[in-house]
Design an enzyme around this catalytic site. Structure first.
Site, mmCIF file in Angstrom:
data_model
loop_
_atom_site.group_PDB
_atom_site.id
_atom_site.type_symbol
_atom_site.label_atom_id
_atom_site.label_comp_id
_atom_site.label_asym_id
_atom_site.label_seq_id
_atom_site.Cartn_x
_atom_site.Cartn_y
_atom_site.Cartn_z
ATOM 1 N N LYS A 1 0.842 -1.192 0.000
ATOM 2 C CA LYS A 1 0.000 0.000 0.000
ATOM 3 C C LYS A 1 0.881 1.247 0.000
ATOM 4 O O LYS A 1 1.873 1.308 0.728
ATOM 5 C CB LYS A 1 -0.917 -0.021 1.228
ATOM 6 C CG LYS A 1 -2.008 1.051 1.234
ATOM 7 C CD LYS A 1 -2.902 0.880 2.453
ATOM 8 C CE LYS A 1 -4.019 1.919 2.502
ATOM 9 N NZ LYS A 1 -4.872 1.757 3.708
ATOM 10 N N SER B 1 -9.786 2.233 2.867
ATOM 11 C CA SER B 1 -8.942 2.982 1.956
ATOM 12 C C SER B 1 -8.024 2.099 1.114
ATOM 13 O O SER B 1 -7.492 2.535 0.096
ATOM 14 C CB SER B 1 -8.082 3.963 2.751
ATOM 15 O OG SER B 1 -7.184 3.262 3.627
ATOM 16 N N SER C 1 -9.914 -0.284 6.951
ATOM 17 C CA SER C 1 -9.334 -0.071 5.619
ATOM 18 C C SER C 1 -8.673 -1.291 5.012
ATOM 19 O O SER C 1 -8.337 -1.284 3.835
ATOM 20 C CB SER C 1 -8.321 1.080 5.670
ATOM 21 O OG SER C 1 -8.975 2.305 5.895
#
Length: 514
Positions: A90, A165, A189
């Site tokens: 990420k 997210s 997330s």
């Protein structure tokens, strides 16, 4: 073995083939890059899970792993079991040699001078890093539509969001572009994208995985965790990255070396499973709730004791979270001022430091980041800090106590991971409040710092995946992996195949991605 067969193996199956010499890391890593270039595309076409590809370095690591294994010497025996298995990261986890932007224009092109602790661990274990994945800006969002670099799409339906997210990491794993990925979880997330994309996502106990090098959104809630296609793969990655780190003041002195072993126990007889009274029925779509009831029936037949538990302050958790998070956001994002690093915007004709700061932040932050900064600054302002932030923290304490009391009577608690299946792109952009409500199930685990995991439980409306959420008391990570693996085996037996084999084929994009 064909490239298509390679990428559909689980991470642990890949690792087994690599150790046996029936597969090389070079071929495996190349197969994943070919897959990415065929289907990932751009924000206009394709999934758009990746913001940056790390091809040269990843292939070099793969070649190194193959050479070490071919030598057959002591160095080969010392290789980590996952060595040579590719991974995606990420893009809010700092990584030397790769841009780390947190999907924000204010960090566009920033090259970190150091590695996050988890990245150092990944490099030491010799997992080829495929690249950096898309996210909502600074991890603020539940759909990955708030990225400054364009949306990511759900591989199950390109008109739907992959969650957020960390939608990029989940979409990459769900679309067989990566067998493993790292995400971060502040209020769901990792777990919400897992539910939306039919993958497995875990939020470890707070402090079990170092946050050093994770670009902070809300420091008391953020936690790095694994994304995978199976519970065992997630446990193996979690076991690799867990451990004490003196560079993280919140890091725990705890051993986490039994997580993978726990996934081999599938007996649920006598297990006490709690269903939270405050999260029953209303708020969940019919399809989600029906699939959850089917799962509970499956658990009862497997010998589990399913009972209802109460956490009376749980209805206030969402409200407390959305005061605590903006407050910490306001503090953490103050460092992005156009002076020290990152983007700098100088007003025409020059300007004072304050004017440069205002121009930089206005141009560099997106709408959701600005919204949370403004709300958090207000909540922390003189005359309001106790009424808002202080009250939210007191509610957090009550939620923690409720969960502690509940776990005196049950071993784990289960629920649907999200109230709905994956939403259509654009549906929540006009009303952020509906986006915030998606986190109603996942937020309490972050407020309390306890471990939680989302695994696929089947499909519901529009044939989209449904996630089952499992959480346990602090430091019970091995327990939730054991329960998740057992339920995963029940779902697989019911389907006659692994859940990820249900994923539809993603159409190829026009032209290869460079």
């Amino acid at each position: 073995m064909t490239p298509e067969q390679m990428i559909r193996l689980t991470a642990l199956e890949m690792a087994e083939h690599l150790r046996a010499g029936t597969l090389t890391s070079v071929k495996l890593t190349r197969a994943h890059f070919d897959r990415i270039k065929a289907i990932d595309g751009t924000a206009e076409e394709g999934i758009h899970a990746f913001l940056h590809l790390n091809e040269a370095e990843a292939m070099a690591v793969a070649e190194q792993v193959d050479a070490i294994r071919a030598s057959g010497g002591p160095e080969a025996d010392e290789l980590h079991p996952l060595a040579g298995v590719p991974i995606a990261i990420k893009d809010n986890i700092v990584t030397i040699g790769q841009p780390t932007t947190a999907a924000s224009k204010i960090l566009e092109g920033w090259m970190p001078p150091y590695d996050a602790t988890v990245i150092r661990t990944i490099r030491a274990a010799k997992l080829p890093i495929l690249g950096k994945t898309n996210l909502d800006e600074f991890a603020m969002g539940s759909t990955t539509e708030y990225s400054a670099y364009g949306v990511t799409r759900n591989p199950w339906d390109l008109h739907r969001a992959p969650g957020g997210s960390g939608g990029g990491s989940a979409a990459a794993v769900g679309a067989f572009m990566a067998p493993l990925a790292l995400g971060s979880d502040t209020g769901g997330s990792i777990r919400e994208p897992a539910a939306f994309t039919g993958t497995v996502g875990a939020k470890p106990t707070y402090g079990s995985v170092s946050r050093y090098g994770l670009i902070a959104m809300a420091s008391s809630l953020d936690q790095i965790g694994p994304v995978a296609r199976t519970t065992a793969d997630a446990a193996a990655l979690h076991e690799l990255i867990a451990g004490h780190d003196p560079k993280d003041s919140t890091s725990l002195h705890t051993q986490w070396d039994t997580l993978l072993e726990a996934t081999k126990r599938h007996d649920l007889s006598g297990l006490r499973i709690g269903v939270l009274q405050e999260l029953q029925g209303p708020g969940f779509t019919d399809g989600i709730w029906e699939k959850f009831q089917e799962t509970l029936d499956m658990l009862r037949k497997a010998g589990a004791d399913v009972t209802t538990v109460e956490c009376p302050h749980m209805p206030y958790a969402l409200h407390a979270y959305y005061l605590i998070v903006p407050s910490e956001v306001s503090s953490n994002l103050a460092r992005f001022d156009g002076v020290r690093y990152g983007k700098r915007v100088v007003p025409e004709g020059g300007g004072t430091v304050a004017e440069v700061m205002a121009a930089t932040r206005a141009a560099g932050f997106g709408d959701e980041a600005k919204r949370r900064i403004i709300l958090g600054t207000f909540a922390l302002s003189a005359g309001y800090v106790d009424a808002y932030y202080g009250t939210a923290q007191r509610i957090r304490t009550l939620v923690i106590k409720d969960l502690h009391d509940a776990f005196e009577h049950v071993d784990v608690m289960v629920s649907p991971t999200t109230p709905t299946v994956a939403v259509r792109l654009g549906d929540q952009l006009e009303n952020p409040l509906t986006m915030y409500l998606n986190d109603v199930v996942t937020i309490p685990a972050n407020l309390a710092g306890i471990p939680a995991i989302s695994i696929p439980a089947g499909t519901a409306e529009h044939g989209m995946p449904v996630g089952l959420h499992i959480q346990g008391p602090a430091k019970s990570d091995a327990r939730i992996y054991r329960v998740a693996a057992a339920i995963e085996s029940l779902v697989e037996a019911d389907l006659g195949k692994p859940f990820y084999d249900l994923a539809p084929e993603v159409p190829r994009v026009q032209g290869a991605r460079s």
